[in-house]
Write a protein that holds these residues in place. Structure first.
Motif, PDB file in Angstrom:
ATOM      1  N   ARG A   1      71.328  20.851  54.064  1.00 17.36           N
ATOM      2  CA  ARG A   1      70.175  21.399  53.279  1.00 17.36           C
ATOM      3  C   ARG A   1      70.503  22.534  52.468  1.00 17.36           C
ATOM      4  O   ARG A   1      70.934  23.475  52.798  1.00 17.36           O
TER       5      ARG A   1
ATOM      6  N   ALA B   1      71.570  17.455  51.859  1.00 16.23           N
ATOM      7  CA  ALA B   1      71.499  16.823  53.134  1.00 16.23           C
ATOM      8  C   ALA B   1      72.058  15.175  52.979  1.00 16.23           C
ATOM      9  O   ALA B   1      71.463  14.503  53.350  1.00 16.23           O
TER      10      ALA B   1
ATOM     11  N   TYR C   1      67.206   8.753  51.953  1.00 13.05           N
ATOM     12  CA  TYR C   1      66.695   9.719  52.901  1.00 13.05           C
ATOM     13  C   TYR C   1      65.863   9.067  53.640  1.00 13.05           C
ATOM     14  O   TYR C   1      64.760   8.265  53.407  1.00 13.05           O
TER      15      TYR C   1
ATOM     16  N   ARG D   1      64.544  20.075  51.115  1.00  9.63           N
ATOM     17  CA  ARG D   1      66.124  20.057  51.301  1.00  9.63           C
ATOM     18  C   ARG D   1      66.739  21.151  50.485  1.00  9.63           C
ATOM     19  O   ARG D   1      67.971  21.590  50.729  1.00  9.63           O
TER      20      ARG D   1
ATOM     21  N   ASP E   1      66.138  24.702  51.872  1.00  8.00           N
ATOM     22  CA  ASP E   1      66.442  24.893  53.166  1.00  8.00           C
ATOM     23  C   ASP E   1      65.290  25.546  53.966  1.00  8.00           C
ATOM     24  O   ASP E   1      65.508  26.350  54.265  1.00  8.00           O
TER      25      ASP E   1
END
Length: 409
Positions: free
Chosen positions: A193, A212, A268, A356, A359
């Motif tokens: 991330r 990610a 995702y 993402r 973070d």
């Protein structure tokens, strides 16, 4: 500030001659509601100047609709002249939603305000959480890991016949020399991330990894096909080789057969759907993990073939692939081009992108806002700039440690 003085800044900007200090002053002048009428008069009066310098902001403004006000990072080095665009006002949204300026090397920041003169930034300012950057981990076949963002440029490892090279620009290239002998050496590049990275595979295929995300691939391609496995979000420009079809295993949930092309995969897990978007060329998409040449007749019927501009959607826990014929390629590829694109996306999907990239965690105070955001923002902005953007839509946004609290006011 007189009209003559303000005209000086406009003309210097149009000709690309503003110094860094003048840009800071110019940005402040444009944001000052007291200058609204004067700026409008200058823009209306000096259209020949904007035309002569090919300044055309209209496409950017049309896309955003709500309008924007310019911001500037005072520590940014403006070594390039500004991109050429024409400025156009959207009077119905008031002064703070009037002007977009692309400063320097293309970095731009969007802030909206519902009323003329309204202060956009409210509440406690957020700490300076930085945006994501180029960082990734490379895991070799023997389990050795290399932290790529801290590795020096040049040859960093050897895998069979492939030399792994980090370029001066930070990208990773697998330079295959000759035919690989012996066992297949599988490597994995993964981004955390807050990370992104670019990779060139042994066959010349270029891969961009979003935050990610990961790709697992052989250090040298052998046999009758080239097969890789991806997770997260990946954009690929596949090198053509009709004798060795390129196959992508999307986390064991879908298979993509590539026929020399450029395409984006968003898989995702928290998005709920695997979206494959074709930019150019041709791809075939199956549900499940299909090995080259082994698809049964039933599986062949389940496959869909995309043409450029189409998107294949495979919801989780289903085996039916649906096709959307009008994919918004600009929005799909925004991440690869360094942009957050908000228009047309659900609020929750936007916040997942934010989580993402910075973070952080996003938590909602009450129900998830249903409002639609509009516009774009450079992914290079700090989190506090994004918070200001959200506050401009009338949302309550507060950062606590690395948790972003979001709710309606």
């Amino acid at each position: 500030m007189t009209e003559q003085q303000l005209t000086y800044y406009f003309e210097r900007y149009a000709e690309g001659n503003l110094s860094k200090e003048e840009r800071v002053v110019f940005a402040d002048l444009l944001k000052d509601p007291a200058n609204k009428e004067m700026v409008q008069q200058i823009l209306d009066r000096d259209w020949p100047l904007w035309e002569r310098n090919q300044l055309d902001f209209s496409q950017e403004i049309d896309r955003i609709e709500l309008g924007v006000a310019a911001m500037i990072r005072a520590d940014h080095t403006f070594s390039e002249p500004p991109p050429v665009r024409r400025v156009r006002f959207l009077e119905k949204w008031g002064w703070a939603a009037a002007v977009l300026i692309l400063l320097g090397t293309g970095t731009y920041f969007y802030i909206t305000s519902k009323k003329a003169g309204q202060e956009v930034v409210k509440g406690k300012a957020a700490p300076g959480i930085l945006p994501g950057s180029n960082k990734a981990l490379l895991t070799l076949s023997d389990g050795t890991t290399i932290t790529l963002d801290s590795a020096a440029s040049g040859a960093i490892a050897q895998q069979g016949s492939s030399s792994i090279v980090k370029t001066a620009g930070g990208a990773i290239i697998y330079d295959a020399r000759g035919v690989s002998q012996g066992e297949v050496m599988m490597n994995t590049m993964s981004t955390p991330r807050g990370g992104q990275y670019r990779l060139t595979l042994p066959d010349g295929t270029t891969v961009w990894l979003n935050a990610a995300s990961s790709i697992t691939f052989p250090a040298s391609f052998t046999g009758n096909s080239r097969k890789v496995k991806v997770t997260g979000e990946v954009y690929m420009e596949v090198a053509k080789n009709v004798k060795m079809p390129f196959m992508v295993d999307v986390d064991g949930k879908a298979t993509i057969e590539v026929l020399g092309t450029g395409f984006n995969i968003n898989s995702y897990a928290d998005e709920g759907t695997i979206a494959t978007t074709l930019v150019e060329g041709k791809v075939r998409v199956w549900p499940g993990n299909i090995t080259t040449g082994s698809a049964s007749e039933e599986e062949q019927h389940m496959a869909v073939t995309l043409t450029p501009g189409q998107q294949a959607l495979l919801p989780n826990n289903t085996t039916t692939v649906n096709i959307s014929s009008n994919a918004n390629l600009e929005q799909v590829l925004a991440w690869k081009n360094g942009i957050f694109s908000f228009t047309g996306k659900s609020f929750q999907s936007v916040m997942k992108d934010v989580e993402r990239w910075y973070d952080i965690q996003v938590r909602y105070e009450g129900a998830i806002p249903t409002r639609k955001l509009k516009g774009e923002m450079d992914r290079g902005v700090q989190l506090n700039d994004l918070i200001r953007f959200l506050q401009g839509f009338g949302l309550h946004v507060e950062l606590k440690d690395r948790i972003l609290m979001v709710g309606e006011k």
